[in-house]
Design a protein around this motif. Sequence first.
Motif: not given
Length: 199
Positions: A79, A113, A116
């Motif tokens: 990520e 992030g 993700q």
Amino acid sequence: MEKDVLKKPKKGKIFIISGPSGAGKSTLIEDALKYLPNFERSVSVTTRPKRKNEEQNKKYCFLNEDEFKKMIKSDELLEYADYCGFFYGTPKKNVESILKKGKNLILEIEVKGAVQIKEKIKNSYMIFITTTSFTELENRLKKRNTEQTEDIKNRMKTAAIELEYQKYYDCIIVNNNYNEALLNLIYILKTQGENKDGL
Ligand code: 5GP
């Protein structure tokens, strides 16, 4: 690599820790790790300039923007996200090597992030660390003296957005009292880390 991690059940589990700048995430993680031999934190890559007290490859591997973009292009990151004008990312090989050892992995990453990772690795456990007051966050940032005034303003603006992501997290730790927050973090990591249902 995500597929490999997903396919082969390892004992290690991924713990994502996020929260606004100044909430005390890094210090809490560092202290919690002293009590958690079965946990390791991953080294991230970033284009943010290195602070005086930081060492290359300890918490971060500091890269220039070209080097970072090369890693994106060659699909080396699990990520990545931009945060206050700099890139931050989690190298797949770091994640893989920790999980392969059977250790639980701590990723201290910002909220975009984090989402993700959660999409890719469903049983990762998400912890949000915060305080109850913006003034407290700002005071802590000023006190640690690692950012310029403009950067602090930027981080505070970003904090307001980050707080909206709390709803995606499995648990929230309020760090108003450091020792209490530390005990809570250790307890959560220990109990959830023992729940080894593989990846
Ligand atoms: P700092 O510049 O204060 O070290 O970090 C700024 C933010 O970037 C923090 O919220 C930190 O958790 C996050 N961060 C650190 N490493 C990574 C990473 O690998 N990926 C993402 N998405 N965020 C990261």
